[in-house]
Motif scaffolding. Structure first.
Motif, PDB file in Angstrom:
ATOM      1  N   VAL A  16      -1.512  -5.662   6.781  1.00  0.00           N
ATOM      2  CA  VAL A  16      -2.783  -6.198   7.295  1.00  0.00           C
ATOM      3  C   VAL A  16      -2.529  -7.344   8.279  1.00  0.00           C
ATOM      4  CG1 VAL A  16      -4.918  -7.391   6.658  1.00  0.00           C
ATOM      5  CG2 VAL A  16      -4.080  -5.478   5.260  1.00  0.00           C
ATOM      6  N   GLY A  17      -1.591  -8.227   7.922  1.00  0.00           N
ATOM      7  CA  GLY A  17      -1.284  -9.357   8.798  1.00  0.00           C
ATOM      8  C   GLY A  17      -0.762  -8.912  10.149  1.00  0.00           C
ATOM      9  N   LEU A  18       0.095  -7.899  10.150  1.00  0.00           N
ATOM     10  CA  LEU A  18       0.649  -7.406  11.408  1.00  0.00           C
ATOM     11  C   LEU A  18      -0.437  -6.782  12.278  1.00  0.00           C
ATOM     12  CD1 LEU A  18       3.389  -6.991  12.928  1.00  0.00           C
ATOM     13  CD2 LEU A  18       3.349  -4.667  12.037  1.00  0.00           C
ATOM     14  N   LEU A  19      -1.327  -6.022  11.675  1.00  0.00           N
ATOM     15  CA  LEU A  19      -2.395  -5.395  12.448  1.00  0.00           C
ATOM     16  C   LEU A  19      -3.338  -6.439  13.041  1.00  0.00           C
ATOM     17  CD1 LEU A  19      -3.269  -2.318  10.198  1.00  0.00           C
ATOM     18  CD2 LEU A  19      -2.021  -2.331  12.366  1.00  0.00           C
ATOM     19  N   ILE A  20      -3.636  -7.475  12.270  1.00  0.00           N
ATOM     20  CA  ILE A  20      -4.509  -8.542  12.776  1.00  0.00           C
ATOM     21  C   ILE A  20      -3.850  -9.242  13.962  1.00  0.00           C
ATOM     22  CG2 ILE A  20      -5.494 -10.805  12.221  1.00  0.00           C
ATOM     23  CD1 ILE A  20      -5.982  -9.758   9.377  1.00  0.00           C
ATOM     24  N   LEU A  21      -2.548  -9.530  13.837  1.00  0.00           N
ATOM     25  CA  LEU A  21      -1.824 -10.180  14.930  1.00  0.00           C
ATOM     26  C   LEU A  21      -1.822  -9.306  16.177  1.00  0.00           C
ATOM     27  CD1 LEU A  21       0.004 -12.433  16.006  1.00  0.00           C
ATOM     28  CD2 LEU A  21       1.956 -11.219  15.010  1.00  0.00           C
ATOM     29  N   ALA A  22      -1.582  -7.999  16.013  1.00  0.00           N
ATOM     30  CA  ALA A  22      -1.541  -7.098  17.164  1.00  0.00           C
ATOM     31  C   ALA A  22      -2.900  -7.006  17.842  1.00  0.00           C
ATOM     32  CB  ALA A  22      -1.075  -5.709  16.713  1.00  0.00           C
ATOM     33  N   TRP A 157       8.173  11.992   1.131  1.00  0.00           N
ATOM     34  CA  TRP A 157       8.703  11.673   2.455  1.00  0.00           C
ATOM     35  C   TRP A 157       7.761  12.051   3.588  1.00  0.00           C
ATOM     36  CZ3 TRP A 157       9.134  15.810   5.702  1.00  0.00           C
ATOM     37  CH2 TRP A 157       9.242  17.079   5.123  1.00  0.00           C
ATOM     38  N   LEU A 158       7.004  13.147   3.427  1.00  0.00           N
ATOM     39  CA  LEU A 158       6.087  13.571   4.483  1.00  0.00           C
ATOM     40  C   LEU A 158       4.965  12.558   4.673  1.00  0.00           C
ATOM     41  CD1 LEU A 158       5.112  15.614   6.548  1.00  0.00           C
ATOM     42  CD2 LEU A 158       3.956  16.849   4.694  1.00  0.00           C
ATOM     43  N   PHE A 159       4.390  12.102   3.550  1.00  0.00           N
ATOM     44  CA  PHE A 159       3.334  11.089   3.652  1.00  0.00           C
ATOM     45  C   PHE A 159       3.905   9.774   4.179  1.00  0.00           C
ATOM     46  CE2 PHE A 159       1.608  13.949   0.332  1.00  0.00           C
ATOM     47  CZ  PHE A 159       0.433  14.302   0.987  1.00  0.00           C
ATOM     48  N   GLY A 160       5.166   9.502   3.826  1.00  0.00           N
ATOM     49  CA  GLY A 160       5.820   8.304   4.358  1.00  0.00           C
ATOM     50  C   GLY A 160       5.953   8.364   5.869  1.00  0.00           C
ATOM     51  N   MET A 161       6.348   9.525   6.401  1.00  0.00           N
ATOM     52  CA  MET A 161       6.475   9.677   7.850  1.00  0.00           C
ATOM     53  C   MET A 161       5.124   9.541   8.538  1.00  0.00           C
ATOM     54  SD  MET A 161       9.395  12.467   8.821  1.00  0.00           S
ATOM     55  CE  MET A 161       8.298  13.846   8.578  1.00  0.00           C
ATOM     56  N   ILE A 162       4.096  10.151   7.954  1.00  0.00           N
ATOM     57  CA  ILE A 162       2.753  10.056   8.543  1.00  0.00           C
ATOM     58  C   ILE A 162       2.277   8.614   8.553  1.00  0.00           C
ATOM     59  CG2 ILE A 162       0.340  10.708   8.223  1.00  0.00           C
ATOM     60  CD1 ILE A 162       1.359  13.392   7.089  1.00  0.00           C
ATOM     61  N   PHE A 163       2.518   7.891   7.465  1.00  0.00           N
ATOM     62  CA  PHE A 163       2.136   6.474   7.407  1.00  0.00           C
ATOM     63  C   PHE A 163       2.834   5.671   8.504  1.00  0.00           C
ATOM     64  CE2 PHE A 163       3.673   2.291   6.006  1.00  0.00           C
ATOM     65  CZ  PHE A 163       2.471   1.595   5.987  1.00  0.00           C
ATOM     66  N   LEU A 164       4.138   5.886   8.673  1.00  0.00           N
ATOM     67  CA  LEU A 164       4.889   5.146   9.685  1.00  0.00           C
ATOM     68  C   LEU A 164       4.350   5.438  11.090  1.00  0.00           C
ATOM     69  CD1 LEU A 164       8.510   5.660   8.310  1.00  0.00           C
ATOM     70  CD2 LEU A 164       7.225   3.516   8.334  1.00  0.00           C
ATOM     71  N   ALA A 165       4.057   6.709  11.361  1.00  0.00           N
ATOM     72  CA  ALA A 165       3.537   7.070  12.680  1.00  0.00           C
ATOM     73  C   ALA A 165       2.176   6.421  12.930  1.00  0.00           C
ATOM     74  CB  ALA A 165       3.431   8.591  12.795  1.00  0.00           C
ATOM     75  N   LEU A 166       1.292   6.496  11.953  1.00  0.00           N
ATOM     76  CA  LEU A 166      -0.045   5.914  12.113  1.00  0.00           C
ATOM     77  C   LEU A 166       0.023   4.395  12.217  1.00  0.00           C
ATOM     78  CD1 LEU A 166      -2.112   8.076   9.588  1.00  0.00           C
ATOM     79  CD2 LEU A 166      -2.075   8.245  12.085  1.00  0.00           C
ATOM     80  N   PHE A 167       0.908   3.797  11.453  1.00  0.00           N
ATOM     81  CA  PHE A 167       1.060   2.339  11.480  1.00  0.00           C
ATOM     82  C   PHE A 167       1.520   1.872  12.859  1.00  0.00           C
ATOM     83  CE2 PHE A 167       3.307  -1.446   9.186  1.00  0.00           C
ATOM     84  CZ  PHE A 167       2.377  -2.310   9.751  1.00  0.00           C
ATOM     85  N   SER A 168       2.524   2.561  13.411  1.00  0.00           N
ATOM     86  CA  SER A 168       3.039   2.155  14.730  1.00  0.00           C
ATOM     87  C   SER A 168       1.973   2.343  15.804  1.00  0.00           C
ATOM     88  CB  SER A 168       4.295   2.949  15.081  1.00  0.00           C
ATOM     89  OG  SER A 168       4.009   4.309  15.293  1.00  0.00           O
ATOM     90  N   ILE A 169       1.181   3.416  15.688  1.00  0.00           N
ATOM     91  CA  ILE A 169       0.097   3.642  16.654  1.00  0.00           C
ATOM     92  C   ILE A 169      -0.954   2.548  16.547  1.00  0.00           C
ATOM     93  CG2 ILE A 169      -1.866   5.144  17.159  1.00  0.00           C
ATOM     94  CD1 ILE A 169      -0.061   7.520  16.480  1.00  0.00           C
ATOM     95  N   ALA A 170      -1.298   2.184  15.309  1.00  0.00           N
ATOM     96  CA  ALA A 170      -2.392   1.248  15.085  1.00  0.00           C
ATOM     97  C   ALA A 170      -2.170  -0.096  15.753  1.00  0.00           C
ATOM     98  CB  ALA A 170      -2.603   1.051  13.581  1.00  0.00           C
ATOM     99  N   TYR A 171      -0.920  -0.544  15.813  1.00  0.00           N
ATOM    100  CA  TYR A 171      -0.724  -1.872  16.377  1.00  0.00           C
ATOM    101  C   TYR A 171      -0.145  -1.865  17.788  1.00  0.00           C
ATOM    102  CZ  TYR A 171       4.404  -2.555  15.890  1.00  0.00           C
ATOM    103  OH  TYR A 171       5.764  -2.505  16.029  1.00  0.00           O
ATOM    104  N   SER A 172       0.251  -0.694  18.310  1.00  0.00           N
ATOM    105  CA  SER A 172       0.883  -0.694  19.631  1.00  0.00           C
ATOM    106  C   SER A 172       0.143   0.114  20.682  1.00  0.00           C
ATOM    107  CB  SER A 172       2.312  -0.136  19.519  1.00  0.00           C
ATOM    108  OG  SER A 172       2.292   1.241  19.181  1.00  0.00           O
ATOM    109  N   LEU A 173      -0.702   1.077  20.273  1.00  0.00           N
ATOM    110  CA  LEU A 173      -1.290   2.002  21.235  1.00  0.00           C
ATOM    111  C   LEU A 173      -2.193   1.291  22.232  1.00  0.00           C
ATOM    112  CD1 LEU A 173      -1.422   5.035  21.957  1.00  0.00           C
ATOM    113  CD2 LEU A 173      -3.503   5.166  20.604  1.00  0.00           C
ATOM    114  N   TYR A 174      -2.993   0.339  21.759  1.00  0.00           N
ATOM    115  CA  TYR A 174      -3.939  -0.319  22.663  1.00  0.00           C
ATOM    116  C   TYR A 174      -3.274  -1.411  23.489  1.00  0.00           C
ATOM    117  CZ  TYR A 174      -7.948  -2.857  24.438  1.00  0.00           C
ATOM    118  OH  TYR A 174      -8.845  -3.477  25.275  1.00  0.00           O
ATOM    119  N   GLY A 175      -2.505  -2.256  22.856  1.00  0.00           N
ATOM    120  CA  GLY A 175      -1.957  -3.431  23.533  1.00  0.00           C
ATOM    121  C   GLY A 175      -0.730  -3.173  24.375  1.00  0.00           C
TER     122      GLY A 175
END
Length: 520
Positions: A16-22, A157-175
């Motif tokens: 949550v903290g990382l997403l708020i910062l991004a 592992w599949l849900f782990g990969m999906i989480f990582l992909a969505l997490f990276s998108i959430a904080y980097s795609l816009y900025g």
């Protein structure tokens, strides 16, 4: 191993903290219409500390943390050469290569090749890098990250990969790059703190609670061969790290390819406020690289004493995490995930930059800046989707994904380094010479691997580099001199560096010399 409630709470707080910062960083960027320089090069405004932190956060991921800890378990401190030699490489890149790139005001490495040679060289290398980043780098980070999450948190592992992909998108795609680079500061702080804490607790456990210094002494006494930096020819791991050639052979080629000509690494330095600021950031990154073996290799060596019966070396780091008390385990797990998502965000941002600026823009040259930013974001989503789909089929059969990366990229690395080195420092180099190096690298690497498998991988890289250099020089001399030499002129390039960089470089060399002399 499962995370308890306190560990889970710590991890959620980090996310949550990382997403708020991004979002805060991205919102500051929304005061005007975002153009390609804003999105892909952070408005060329990055300070040195953000550059240095982002370089390391982009570099360190699951394959480094888990893979190098496993290598520490199997072969010991010798694997630290990958980190310590990189520190010297970074300083050379900062002093001699980066000023040339910044003088040419490029967005991407293929763009420089077009300025220096022609569009053919640019397009071929751009397509090659896109394939490698999506189907080698992204897949490896996602796959190993998913396995790490499954091991530590018990999530499939599949849900782990999906989480990582969505997490990276959430904080980097816009900025874009600015959001990635500034959040990387938090990522690196967490990575270094969590890694050092794990090393401290591991050594303390080896000493049975008598402190980390006692634990280190016990390690050097009980497993002395794990502290040999230069492996002898009778060492079972000699094929991976072939003795003295680690210091004078193919590792230099691999390091220059990665730190000097790799888009998702060098892009941070291209976004600097100035050349001097970029060089300070690179020097900062060099010191962080010297610290990395304490974070990723030492826990693996400690696991030799604490967990001597592991079925696979790569189980060393996850096993060591079981030593963590509640709460601390969540923090170290957050550090691991921080490294993974930072690498994902860096890779996808560079994929979108190369695709948009080197492939799409030449085809659609008169679109708006907003349109190109949109295409960049779309490329990010497509790249991650492809990597998610292909990660398990490509990597599921490999015991060590890190070897998959090294073997594949090592086929092409010598040719890439030859192209850039000759292109930057030899005016007579031609586009046909560059293309011959690229093609020759793949053919020669494959031929040597098939006909002479007893040659260590790193030595093969060095041999192919020399052969490709001779091939490119020969082809260039046989052809007509290039008429597009504006980018190769070094007249306006200043290679002199500020005193702070020089002092940092000397200090780095002294520290590394002491380390190698001590553990030779």
């Amino acid at each position: 191993m499962k995370l308890d409630m306190l560990d889970t709470s710590v991890f959620i707080a980090y996310v949550v903290g990382l997403l708020i910062l991004a979002l805060w960083i991205s919102r500051n960027e929304s005061t005007h219409e975002r153009n390609t320089e804003d999105y892909f090069l952070a408005s060329k405004s990055l300070p040195w500390w953000a550059i240095g932190a982002s370089l390391i956060a982009s570099n360190i991921s699951a394959e480094q943390i888990i893979g190098m800890s496993g290598s520490g378990y199997a072969m010991g401190l010798a694997i630290a050469s990958y980190e310590w030699m990189s520190a010297i490489t970074l300083l050379i890149v900062g002093k001699y290569l980066l000023p040339i790139f910044l003088k040419n005001e490029i967005y991407t490495m293929p763009q420089y090749l077009e300025q220096r040679f022609d569009a053919r060289v640019k397009t071929i290398l751009a397509l090659f890098w896109l394939v490698v980043y999506v189907f080698v780098n992204l897949t490896a980070v996602l796959w190993l990250g998913g396995l790490a999450i499954e091991t530590v948190a018990g999530v499939d592992w599949l849900f782990g990969m999906i989480f990582l992909a969505l997490f990276s998108i959430a904080y980097s795609l816009y900025g874009g790059l600015k959001a990635v680079a500034f959040t990387d500061i938090l990522q690196v702080v967490l990575l270094v703190f969590g890694g050092l804490l794990l090393s401290y607790l591991a050594l303390d456990a080896v000493a049975d609670g008598q402190g980390f210094l006692v634990g280190f002494g016990i390690l050097t006494e009980k497993v002395p061969t794990h502290f040999d930096m230069i492996l002898s020819s009778d060492n079972p791991n000699y094929m991976s790290l072939p003795g003295i050639s680690v210091l004078v052979g193919g590792m230099w080629v691999m390091n220059f390819s990665y730190w000097g000509f790799n888009q998702y690494i060098i892009q941070r330095a291209l976004a600097a406020k100035s050349t001097a600021e970029a060089q300070k950031g690179i020097a900062f990154a060099a010191y962080l690289k010297m610290l990395m073996p304490l974070i990723v290799v030492l826990p693996g060596i400690a696991a030799v004493i604490l967990y001597p019966d592991l079925t696979k070396p790569d189980e060393a780091y996850p096993s060591m995490m079981s030593l963590m008390p509640a709460g601390i385990k969540g923090l170290v797990f957050a550090a691991l995930v921080a490294a993974i998502v930072s690498s994902l965000a860096s890779m996808t941002n560079s994929i979108s930059t190369i695709f948009t600026m080197d492939i799409y823009k030449p085809i659609k040259p008169n679109k708006s800046q907003t349109h190109y930013v949109f295409i960049g974001r779309l490329a990010t989503l497509v790249a991650l989707s492809l990597a998610l789909i292909t990660a398990q089929p490509l990597l599921g059969k490999f015991d060590q994904a890190f070897q998959y990366i090294q073997e594949f990229t090592g086929m092409f690395t010598p040719g890439i380094v030859v192209i850039f080195v000759l292109g930057m420092f030899w005016q007579r180099a031609t586009s046909m010479g560059a293309l011959s190096a690229a093609l020759g690298s793949a053919i020669l690497s494959f031929t040597l691997k098939m006909l002479m498998p007893e040659i260590p991988f790193m030595d093969r890289v060095g041999i192919v580099f020399l052969l490709c250099m001779a091939l490119a020089i020969g082809v260039s001399l046989l052809g007509k001199p290039s008429t597009n030499n504006s980018s190769v002129s070094l007249d306006d390039v200043k290679f002199n560096t500020e005193p702070s960089f020089n002092v940092a470089a000397i200090g780095c060399v002294i520290v590394l010399a002491v380390l190698y002399v001590t553990w030779w």
